[in-house]
Design an enzyme around this catalytic site. Structure first.
Site, mmCIF file in Angstrom:
data_model
loop_
_atom_site.group_PDB
_atom_site.id
_atom_site.type_symbol
_atom_site.label_atom_id
_atom_site.label_comp_id
_atom_site.label_asym_id
_atom_site.label_seq_id
_atom_site.Cartn_x
_atom_site.Cartn_y
_atom_site.Cartn_z
ATOM 1 N N SER A 103 73.238 37.118 7.051
ATOM 2 C CA SER A 103 73.290 38.333 7.873
ATOM 3 C C SER A 103 74.386 38.328 8.923
ATOM 4 O O SER A 103 74.573 39.348 9.615
ATOM 5 C CB SER A 103 71.940 38.563 8.558
ATOM 6 O OG SER A 103 70.990 39.024 7.618
ATOM 7 N N LYS A 106 76.764 41.207 8.890
ATOM 8 C CA LYS A 106 76.485 42.491 9.546
ATOM 9 C C LYS A 106 77.420 42.746 10.726
ATOM 10 O O LYS A 106 77.567 43.893 11.172
ATOM 11 C CB LYS A 106 75.031 42.547 10.005
ATOM 12 C CG LYS A 106 74.015 42.641 8.874
ATOM 13 C CD LYS A 106 72.611 42.827 9.416
ATOM 14 C CE LYS A 106 71.586 43.078 8.320
ATOM 15 N NZ LYS A 106 71.210 41.854 7.574
ATOM 16 N N SER A 158 67.848 42.314 12.528
ATOM 17 C CA SER A 158 68.693 42.087 11.349
ATOM 18 C C SER A 158 68.170 42.877 10.150
ATOM 19 O O SER A 158 68.071 42.356 9.039
ATOM 20 C CB SER A 158 68.752 40.589 11.016
ATOM 21 O OG SER A 158 69.813 40.319 10.124
#
Length: 446
Positions: A103, A106, A158
């Site tokens: 993640s 991101k 997240s």
């Protein structure tokens, strides 16, 4: 020889095999020239060194800090510690190693979409958003959310559902992936290949500790990004209410344990999958200095990042830079000046991707269209020259081929007589019996 000559028009035979070959070869050469022109500078020279400086080519430990404390023992497969303000790399381990981002990707998602989306825009969630794989904020299909709320969910918990919703709000997942890839290239993050906006494990999706630091440094220059990554909690909308009722909200909290536990922490992003293991991008400010530490494939991502940040604050004055995060040199009048140890051909490639030219998916079709137009013009020119050369009447306009229905009707038409009939009637004398030859038998037979 001319096939026909009628009413001042000329029809010509088709191009010969040699002419077709020459035309095709010319088109291929022109296409190659156009693609070469739109591709920008040549690929990097293998001997030129990696982005960020030659020392960062190492797959082992890179540090130059005489008299400093030993670097902390972290179990990350790759990491990088740098000054976020100056871009000086203080220490690194396999900084350009290609590893799964989880993640932490991101950060790139936000960097690509923040300039494209207004935080006040209202988006209606889709089924695909609510059923995204992995961590979710709790998006409900057909419920409405502002883009700002979706960015909060993207960073605090997240949320992969938030990543999906933001991608669809920006035009779709393929368009978002393309924007992310373009953004990474423009920043000089050449180790990064994007497959989805969430960072979930996908074949061919990877990044590096160096690229994460470069992307995060650029993102932290945005005030809206800093506001999102330093938020600890927020109210997030629930399902849509019945008529006459108020929509309920619930609280979401950050998963960034560095932000909650490390003095001076200012974010940035957590990450974990079974294949990527722990990944982390952490930043903190102390004594007027801001450092960033990125780790990949770690057992305890935020703790490894915290240990590197602590070493950096204690030994910053002793550590000599071993590289730079200035992957793309700032443009000056007519030249590009390196801000760091080495400017390589890879930097120039990245700078070309960041320029104001059209993207390749636009230039390639335009180039192909230009080739077709030029080839068609060449065919017409050849036909006119051949017509002028073969016609005894000089240059004549080339006749368009008649429609099939007209061609068929012309084949079955009765040919015109050689001469027109006379207007004067002819006199025909009928023979009588008196005109019969001697001895001939006259009368009607039965």
């Amino acid at each position: 020889m001319l096939a026909s000559h009628r009413s001042g028009t000329v029809s010509l035979p088709s191009m010969t095999a040699r002419e077709r070959y020459a035309g095709g070869l010319g088109a291929l050469v022109l296409t190659a020239a156009l693609l070469a022109a739109t591709a920008g500078p040549a690929a990097a020279d293998p001997g030129a060194g990696p982005v960020g400086g030659p020392a960062l080519a190492s797959t082992g430990l890179v540090v130059d800090a005489p008299g400093s404390q030993p670097l902390p023992k972290v179990n990350a497969a790759a990491y990088l510690l740098a000054d976020l303000t100056t871009g000086e790399v203080l220490a690194a381990k396999d900084p350009h190693g290609h590893l799964r981002p989880a993640s932490t990707l991101k950060v790139l998602t936000a960097m690509a979409l923040l300039p494209r989306l207004d935080p006040g825009t209202v988006y209606t969630a889709q089924w695909a958003d609510a059923n995204a794989e992995g961590s979710r904020a709790g998006i409900v299909p057909d419920a409405t959310y502002t883009v700002g709320q979706l960015f909060q969910a993207l960073f605090l918990v997240s949320g992969n559902d938030a990543a999906s919703a933001l991608a669809h709000a920006a035009g779709g997942v393929p368009q978002t992936v393309a924007a992310m890839q373009s953004t990474a290239r423009s920043l000089g993050a050449l180790d990064t290949t994007v497959r989805n906006p969430s960072g979930l494990d996908a074949p061919g999706q990877y990044t590096s500790a160096y690229d994460l630091a470069v992307i995060a440094r650029a993102a932290m220059a945005r005030a809206d990004f800093r506001a999102y990554v330093t938020t600890v909690k927020a109210q997030f909308p629930g399902k849509m209410p019945q008529a006459g009722h108020v929509r309920k909200t619930f609280q979401i909290y950050t998963q960034d344990r560095l932000l909650l536990n490390y003095p001076g922490a200012i974010g940035i992003k957590t990450g974990f999958t079974t294949k990527a293991r722990g990944t982390f991008v952490g930043a903190a400010s102390r004594g007027g200095h801001t450092l960033i530490a990125t780790v990949l494939h770690s057992g305890t991502g935020w703790e490894d990042s915290a240990a590197l940040l602590t070493w950096g604050f204690h030994n910053r004055t002793l550590a000599r830079p071993v590289g730079t995060l200035q992957a793309v040199a700032p443009a000056t009048t007519g030249t590009s000046v390196a801000a760091g140890p080495v400017r390589t051909a890879q930097h120039q490639v990245a700078a070309a991707g960041a320029g104001g030219g059209l993207p390749w998916w636009v230039t390639v079709p335009l180039g192909a269209l230009l080739v077709l137009v030029l080839l068609r013009a060449r065919v017409l020119l050849v036909r006119r020259r051949r017509a002028a050369r073969r016609s005894p009447y000089g240059r004549l306009p080339v006749a368009r081929r008649a429609p099939r229905r007209e061609r068929l009707s012309s084949r079955s038409a009765i040919p015109a007589p050689a001469a027109a009939p006379s207007a004067t009637p002819r006199t025909v004398r009928v023979l009588g019996p008196e005109d019969a030859p001697p001895g001939a038998v006259t009368g009607t037979g039965s």
